[in-house]
Each structure stands twice: as structure tokens, then as C-alpha cells.
Enzyme design. Structure first.
Site, PDB file in Angstrom:
ATOM      1  CE  LYS A 211     122.545  71.636  38.000  1.00 52.70           C
ATOM      2  NZ  LYS A 211     121.403  71.530  38.948  1.00 52.70           N
ATOM      3  NE  ARG A 216     124.009  63.645  39.696  1.00 52.97           N
ATOM      4  CZ  ARG A 216     125.281  64.046  39.532  1.00 52.97           C
ATOM      5  NH1 ARG A 216     125.677  65.198  40.053  1.00 52.97           N
ATOM      6  NH2 ARG A 216     126.133  63.316  38.843  1.00 52.97           N
TER       7      ARG A 216
END
Length: 507
Positions: A211, A216
Site C-alpha cells: 500500500k 490513486r
């Protein structure tokens, strides 16, 4: 429709915790809208106007000194046109133009209408009218099958457009909404777990992936035409030519890829989140390069993959973008997953995401198929002020101003407190009632929106980290702050220091 009706419905939705009641109120509102009003109204209800960011911030809204209207006259269409004019204001003199537009519109609005519009523009419309319950309202108002409405929303990536089709179109038009290369879809979301082992227990055999502390991205390619979108579906292709170049070189003609991007330092490690976001949001800066890491593929050369299991999508992703794959492993062993989590943290990343290998890509949904695992930090801070709430928190002191101790006076008076952020998250109804009663007893001054208090109350705050910020004098701001508990057992001098928080900044 009058804007006041929309604001009233927003307040009604925010005043109840019943999902059924929220949905019913929204359905009743949607049923009264004219076709041209549907998309703007839906955007306002989720604090995401169709115009996106309009160049107005907190200071611009709170610095206005105007007399508001006594009676409501503004319509949804008036508001939409006002936002269009704000967006169009650019170039020399644009700040003055926007200020004048704000003053004129605020003067036409009642106090309640202006409060509603301000919360929409600041993204602070905490009414509970989130996408899920609004989708329920669209289903009820349109009398279309819930599955059809939800799928159209996730594949179009546009809740307002989905509402227009559902409410004014035919069932066939709604069902015809599909995955289109070049049109972004809502990203699949992850729930949370305390450890990678806990996540594996839920997902079973999984892909355990890094992560990243980045941004994004969703990338679409049709031949040489490559477009890059943010998690909020904004087109930022012109800002990221290095990502466009990477995707153009991949061995496929038509693609939809999901991933993250961040910038690397000279040693190949991740730069601070703020550096990445500064580069990500810049219209001109190219000094810091962004690198993509892809973790999913939704479409390849005419074949939609969203309904295929993750295991198959990962095989395709490896074939197409192996050099730019997100680091990860496939395992059902909790110990192996925990080790990868430690490796990710050692590499200065946020943690891991554990994804069921059997799961389809459920765009826009947060379920148990994807589970993120990140360490949580807790600190003791001091309450400096609280803002009066809105919606179901009207009449209650809600949003907290948080300060860290500055024992040496590096950012002010020795022994004083430096503001490092705000939060309204984690406050139960009981805590809201308590602080509404208690804080005025400690008041030092107040404005129409905020009560400032003596720095005597210590509160335990959970955060995901800190980031550089010029908004607060300590040069940092808290990331994803939420209230854990008030600490009656601690004195203000026991609070964590601004130096301790600043030490969390990478580098």
C-alpha cells in the site's frame, strides 16, 4: 426547484440516523426535480458539484461580509449557473472577479442557503447523504431495479448522469450503460483490518500487495490516446506525461488500468506524500517525476475483465505491465502476509492491501474483498476550539481544533500550543453533548461559527500520519485524524509536542 428545498432535505437527511428515512427523503426530492436539475442537485447532495473545484477556499468563503436575503428565491439552476461563472473566472483579476461573484450570490441567499452552498464548496456537507444512500433514493424514485442502477453508477463513474438516465430514460438505456475505454469508473475501495493475518482470515487465498503512500490513478488507453484520472475521476492527463509515456509503451491497444503513483527520491525510496501530491496537482512542475504502479486491469483489447476473478486479472496484468506491477505475493498463509507487511513498512510504504483472489472488481464499493492494513498512531493533543455543527449536529459543538505542545517556543510562546489540524470524526452523540455543555464554560472568545476555549482539555487522537502544510504555523497537518477518547487523567503539559509530530515527516 428552489435551492432552499434542497438545503432543507439535506438537513433532514443529516438529522436522522435511519438509512430508510434518509433514502425516502432523497427519493421524494429527486421525484420533484426537473430533468435539467437532477445532475446538479445530486452533485450538491454529495458535496461534489459537476464543475469540480471552482477556485474558492475556506478563506474566500469565511471572509465575506454580506447581508443575506430574508426569503428564498434562488433555484438549483441559479446555483449551477453561479458555479459555472466561478469556474470561468481565470487569468488576471480572476480573484477579484470570484470575490465579487461570491458576494453577489451570498447576498441573494438566505443564511441557511449560504451555509449549505459553503459546505458544498468546501466538501464538508456531512449529512449522511453519501453515494450509497443516494443510490437507494435513485432506485426508489425511478422504480428501476437496484442492480441496474448500481451497475450503471459504477460503470459510468457519474452518479448525477446515472440519476438522469434512471429518472428520465428507459430501462433499456439504463441497462446499456457499460464499461467504456476513456470514461473513468468509480474505483474499488478497501475496508480495514488491524493486521495482515486478520485480513487473510477474512479473504482466504489472497494477493497481498504494498500500500503506497501515493495518489490513486486510473489509466485508459485507446491506441495512442492515453488518459489519466484521479480517484475522484478528474482528468489530469496533461499533468503526468511520464505516466502517459509508460502506458503507450505497453503491449496492448486498448486498456483500463488501476493503480497508484508516487515520486521517488535519489535512493529509489518514496518521497513524502506531500511532495507527490504537490507534483500530482501541478500544472507546470516537471522537476519531480512520477512513477506508476498498477495493481489491477479492467479491460484489455475489447475484453471487459471486471466480472472475472482477481487471479485472472492479475495474470493479464503481469503479461501487460509486469515491469510496473505493484509489489506483492499470492498466499493464504498469515505469517507470509505479515512478513510482506513488515517489508512494506521497512521500505517506507504505508502498509499492505489484502485482496481475495476470487473477487470481481466491484467499482465504487467498499466490501471485504479488499482489506487495507496500515499502522495507526495515537497522540495526546489539546482542544483549542470547536465549531458549531450542521445537519444532525446543528446546535452541538462538533469540529475540534487540535493543538500540540510547544515546550521550547519554537513556533510561538514557550509552553504554548500550535494548531495542527481539525477533526469531527469519532465523536459519539454522548461526546458531542458533553463538549457542547463543557466547552462554553472554558470560552475565551467566539465567532458566529467557532467557540475558542482555554487549552485545558486533552484528547487522544488517532492519525495515519502527518504531512507538510503551510496552513498551520508548525508546518504540518494531521492526516485522517479521529477522536479516540478524552483523557481526563492527563494535563495539558502531558500533551505530545509539535516536535514529536514533526519528527514523523519523512526525511
Amino acid at each position: 426547484m428552489l435551492l432552499s428545498e434542497l438545503a432543507a432535505t439535506s438537513d433532514l437527511v443529516g438529522s436522522t440516523s435511519s438509512r430508510t428515512a434518509k433514502s425516502a427523503a432523497l427519493a421524494a426530492l429527486l421525484g420533484r426535480l426537473e430533468p435539467a436539475e437532477i445532475a446538479p442537485a445530486v452533485g450538491y447532495l454529495v458535496a461534489a458539484p459537476r464543475q469540480g473545484r471552482v477556485g474558492v477556499g475556506w478563506r474566500g468563503l469565511t471572509s465575506l461580509d454580506v447581508s443575506h436575503a430574508d426569503n428564498p428565491t434562488l433555484t438549483v439552476a441559479d446555483t449551477d449557473a453561479f458555479l459555472d461563472r466561478l469556474v470561468a473566472a481565470s487569468g488576471a483579476g480572476s480573484a477579484a472577479t470570484r470575490a465579487e461573484l461570491l458576494r453577489a450570490f451570498a447576498g441573494r441567499a438566505t443564511p441557511g442557503e449560504w451555509a449549505f452552498v459553503s459546505r458544498v464548496l468546501l466538501g464538508e456537507l456531512r449529512t449522511g447523504a453519501l453515494e450509497g444512500v443516494l443510490l437507494d433514493g435513485i432506485v426508489t424514485a425511478s422504480q428501476r431495479p437496484a442492480a441496474s442502477v448500481r451497475r450503471a453508477a459504477m460503470l459510468s463513474g457519474d452518479l448525477g448522469a446515472t440519476a438522469v438516465i434512471a429518472l428520465t430514460g428507459t430501462p433499456e438505456e439504463l441497462d446499456a450503460v457499460g464499461l467504456v475505454v476513456g470514461r473513468p469508473v468509480l474505483p474499488m475501495l478497501a475496508s480495514t483490518a488491524a493486521t495482515a493475518g486478520d485480513a487473510i482470515a477474512v479473504t482466504g487465498p489472497a494477493s497481498v500487495e504494498y500500500k503506497l503512500d501515493g495518489a490513486r490513478i486510473q489509466v485508459h488507453r485507446a491506441g495512442d490516446d492515453v488518459r489519466v484520472f484521479t480517484r475522484n475521476l478528474a482528468d489530469i492527463t496533461h499533468r503526468v506525461p511520464e505516466i502517459v509515456e509508460v502506458v503507450r509503451a505497453l503491449p496492448a491497444d486498448r486498456l483500463i488500468l488501476d493503480g497508484e503513483t508516487l515520486s521517488l527520491d535519489e535512493d529509489g525510496g518514496p518521497r513524502p506524500f506531500q511532495d507527490t501530491m504537490s507534483r500530482f496537482g501541478s500544472e507546470t512542475t516537471r522537476a519531480i517525476a512520477l512513477q506508476p504502479w498498477f495493481f489491477d486491469v479492467l479491460h484489455v483489447d475489447g475484453r471487459d475483465l471486471i466480472d472475472e476473478p482477481l487471479s485472472l486479472r492479475l495474470d493479464e496484468l503481469e503479461r501487460i505491465a509486469g515491469a510496473f506491477r505493484m509489489p506483492g505475493i499470492r498466499t493464504s498463509d498469515a505469517a507470509v502476509a505479515e512478513q510482506l507487511s513488515r517489508d512494506a513498512l521497512a521500505a517506507r510504504h504505508e502498509g499492505v492491501v489484502v485482496k481475495s483472489l476470487d473477487s470481481p472488481y466491484t467499482a465504487g464499493r467498499r466490501g471485504k474483498s479488499w482489506i487495507k492494513v496500515k499502522p495507526v498512531h495515537t497522540y495526546d493533543l489539546v482542544v483549542l476550539a470547536a465549531e458549531w455543527g450542521s445537519g444532525r449536529r446543528t446546535g452541538l459543538l462538533s469540529n475540534l481544533h487540535l493543538g500540540a505542545l510547544d515546550p521550547v517556543g519554537e513556533f510561538g510562546e514557550p509552553g504554548g500550543f500550535v494548531m495542527v489540524g481539525k477533526t469531527f470524526k469519532g465523536l459519539t452523540d454522548q461526546l458531542l453533548r458533553w463538549q457542547t455543555e463543557r466547552f462554553p464554560q472554558l470560552e475565551t472568545r467566539h465567532t458566529s461559527s467557532t467557540v475558542y476555549i482555554e487549552p485545558l482539555i486533552v484528547v487522544e487522537i488517532a492519525i495515519d500520519g502527518v504531512q507538510r502544510s503551510t496552513r498551520y504555523p508548525g508546518g504540518i497537518a494531521l492526516r485522517f485524524a479521529r477522536v479516540k477518547a478524552y483523557r481526563d487523567d492527563k494535563l495539558p503539559r502531558d500533551a505530545d509536542t509539535i516536535q514529536t509530530l514533526r519528527a514523523m515527516l519523512p526525511g
